[in-house]
Design a protein around this motif. Structure first.
Motif, PDB file in Angstrom:
ATOM      1  N   TRP A 151      35.384   3.394   6.749  1.00  0.00           N
ATOM      2  CA  TRP A 151      36.143   3.887   8.263  1.00  0.00           C
ATOM      3  C   TRP A 151      35.477   3.458   9.529  1.00  0.00           C
ATOM      4  N   ASN A 153      35.513   0.204   9.719  1.00  0.00           N
ATOM      5  CA  ASN A 153      36.147  -1.158   9.805  1.00  0.00           C
ATOM      6  C   ASN A 153      37.630  -0.675  10.159  1.00  0.00           C
ATOM      7  N   ARG A 154      38.388  -1.125  10.990  1.00  0.00           N
ATOM      8  CA  ARG A 154      39.779  -0.945  11.574  1.00  0.00           C
ATOM      9  C   ARG A 154      40.629  -1.306  10.581  1.00  0.00           C
ATOM     10  N   ASP A 155      40.180  -2.274   9.679  1.00  0.00           N
ATOM     11  CA  ASP A 155      41.172  -2.629   8.435  1.00  0.00           C
ATOM     12  C   ASP A 155      41.456  -1.511   7.532  1.00  0.00           C
ATOM     13  N   ALA A 157      42.072   1.417   8.081  1.00  0.00           N
ATOM     14  CA  ALA A 157      43.424   2.216   8.510  1.00  0.00           C
ATOM     15  C   ALA A 157      44.822   1.594   8.001  1.00  0.00           C
ATOM     16  N   GLU A 209      33.600   6.524  15.795  1.00  0.00           N
ATOM     17  CA  GLU A 209      34.516   5.245  15.659  1.00  0.00           C
ATOM     18  C   GLU A 209      35.129   5.664  14.189  1.00  0.00           C
ATOM     19  N   HIS A 212      38.300   7.866  14.893  1.00  0.00           N
ATOM     20  CA  HIS A 212      39.455   7.024  15.533  1.00  0.00           C
ATOM     21  C   HIS A 212      40.075   6.184  14.530  1.00  0.00           C
ATOM     22  N   HIS A 213      39.405   5.716  13.465  1.00  0.00           N
ATOM     23  CA  HIS A 213      40.048   4.906  12.435  1.00  0.00           C
ATOM     24  C   HIS A 213      40.688   5.667  11.548  1.00  0.00           C
ATOM     25  N   LEU A 216      43.909   6.736  13.147  1.00  0.00           N
ATOM     26  CA  LEU A 216      44.753   5.719  13.266  1.00  0.00           C
ATOM     27  C   LEU A 216      45.525   5.323  12.056  1.00  0.00           C
ATOM     28  N   ARG A 291      42.225   0.574  20.981  1.00  0.00           N
ATOM     29  CA  ARG A 291      42.891  -0.516  21.611  1.00  0.00           C
ATOM     30  C   ARG A 291      44.380  -0.038  22.076  1.00  0.00           C
ATOM     31  N   ASP A 294      47.166   2.572  20.479  1.00  0.00           N
ATOM     32  CA  ASP A 294      46.585   3.411  19.129  1.00  0.00           C
ATOM     33  C   ASP A 294      46.986   4.700  19.560  1.00  0.00           C
TER      34      ASP A 294
END
Length: 461
Positions: A151, A153-155, A157, A209, A212-213, A216, A291, A294
């Protein structure tokens, strides 16, 4: 009053909601709840890939007595009997979680054998007239995604949204409600700041962090679910009461910050499109990896919100910018050491109703308590749990009286199970599980709920 023959009327009455309350109406949903990793077992069966909890359990010192998620309650093989037990007790709904590592392989494709298990489970529920409510993420992230940052890593999400769309398509028309995440606060903070849960990291910056992911991922999953199925979509947030240990300004400030972290962090993002300002004071070095766009994704309208509630925390200043939990003497506590405080559930529901004008209908998706339960002569006497349930039912009605649109309640949990870092030593079930034999024994609380459901049906409201 109709009761189970093994319970005295005064015992059964302990769980009864107030006379004439909304909880007596047949359209108020009563269900039981579980989570995949806590009950399914079969962690290596039929193509299931490892999860972060498999890794966490295998790490010495992480879980009490070295307990693991296998065999847990062996629900993977005993689901039909467990559903039959739910039906016998009279529950109208079942909230379960789908194991992401069971249904998606390490190439991000559906695993047919894993999906088939949930089809069989849904068949069993359909046959007994029990509504299915599915949670997509109850903390069991595939380990191969954690190896790429999890989590943080944005990917991840985007991977979650892909999984949501695929499983919604595979199970389309079979689920009454989708729940994207279970308790993102626990995933983010307990897993990434405190390290008590998988993946076992210890830095508040990671928690910010990860949160947020997670949110998202929820926001991206909502349209993916709706594109593949017509069932309502929501998220499950855990909340708890927060009270300052004293009138001192530093303790009052600590309580405001604890309240923002524990109760507003998720809900403000969902319903106000922003994070609480108090979090910056708590963790000044943390940076939200947001970003453009979001927060609009995260705050898309929901069909319902799930609220998990267990306890109140009394907090004091830690002498710095944060807070510590103050162990108030002379209060009722559960096996977990959590204070029993139904009034906080009422007060939180009323506050959320006032704070969020766009608050959708509410379901209490988890509520219950752990106790040191034992089978004695074929019975499990859990009077404290019975009183706990009845008092929380009354608190829910008080919130309804103040205008909160509460439509259902799921007891946590149907079965004693793997209680994460505590292993098998904490028993939250209304049904006792002998882990050596897998024998199920309904506790007195389950029998009392059964009597209530029978009486409600006879009343025909």
């Amino acid at each position: 009053m109709t009761t189970d023959s093994t319970l005295r009327p005064e015992q059964a009455a302990l769980v009864l909601p107030p006379a004439g309350s909304a909880l007596w109406r047949r359209d108020f949903l009563f269900g039981a709840a579980t989570a995949a990793f806590q009950i399914e077992g079969a962690t290596q069966a039929d193509g299931r890939v490892p999860s972060i909890w498999d890794t966490f359990c295998a790490t010495p010192g992480r879980v009490a007595r070295g307990d693991t998620g296998d065999p847990a309650c062996d629900h993977y093989h005993r689901y039909d009997a467990d559903v039959a037990l739910m039906a016998e007790l009279g529950f109208g709904a079942y909230r379960f979680s789908i194991a992401w590592p069971r249904v998606i392989d390490d190439n991000h494709r559906l695993n047919p054998k894993g999906v088939d298990f949930y089809h069989r489970l849904l068949d069993a529920l359909d046959q007994r007239g029990i509504d299915a409510y599915a949670t997509l993420y109850h903390w069991d992230l595939p380990q191969h995604l954690q190896d790429r940052g999890g989590w943080l890593n944005r990917d991840t999400a985007r991977r979650f949204a892909d999984y949501a769309g695929q499983i919604a398509h595979a199970l389309s028309g079979r689920v009454k409600g989708w729940m994207t995440l279970n308790e993102p606060w626990v995933s983010a903070y307990v897993g990434h700041a405190e390290g008590r849960h998988a993946p076992g990291l210890r830095d508040p910056r990671y928690a910010v962090e990860a949160m947020h992911h997670l949110l998202l991922g929820h926001g991206l999953a909502v349209p993916a679910l709706r594109a593949n199925d017509k069932a309502p979509v929501g998220l499950v947030a855990n909340v708890n009461g927060v009270t300052a240990a004293s009138e001192r300004e530093e303790d009052q400030r600590a309580a405001r910050r604890a309240h923002a972290s524990n109760n507003h962090w998720v809900l403000d993002a969902l319903f106000l499109g922003r994070y609480p300002a108090e979090l910056q004071a708590l963790w000044p070095d943390a940076v939200v990896p947001a970003r453009a766009g979001d927060m609009e994704v995260i705050s898309a309208p929901l069909d319902f919100i799930g609220i998990n509630y267990y306890f109140r925390a009394v907090v004091a200043s830690d002498g710095d910018r944060g807070y510590v939990v103050h162990q108030q003497p002379g209060v009722e506590r559960t096996q977990m050491g959590w204070e029993v405080h139904p009034d906080s559930l009422r007060d939180l529901l009323i506050e959320f109703h006032q704070r969020y004008p766009n608050l959708p209908p509410v379901y209490i998706t988890e509520n219950g308590m752990a106790s040191d339960d034992h089978v004695d002569g074929g019975r499990v006497h859990d009077e404290q749990r019975m009183r706990y349930l009845g008092r929380h039912f009354a608190a829910i009605q008080q919130a309804i009286d103040r205008g909160v649109d509460v439509r259902g309640y799921f007891a946590w949990s149907l079965l004693d199970n793997f209680e994460w870092a505590y292993g098998y030593e904490k028993r939250f079930g209304i049904v006792h599980v002998d882990y050596a034999t897998q024998q199920r024994t309904p506790k007195d609380s389950a029998l009392a709920l059964k009597a209530f459901f029978q009486q409600r049906a006879q009343a025909g409201a």
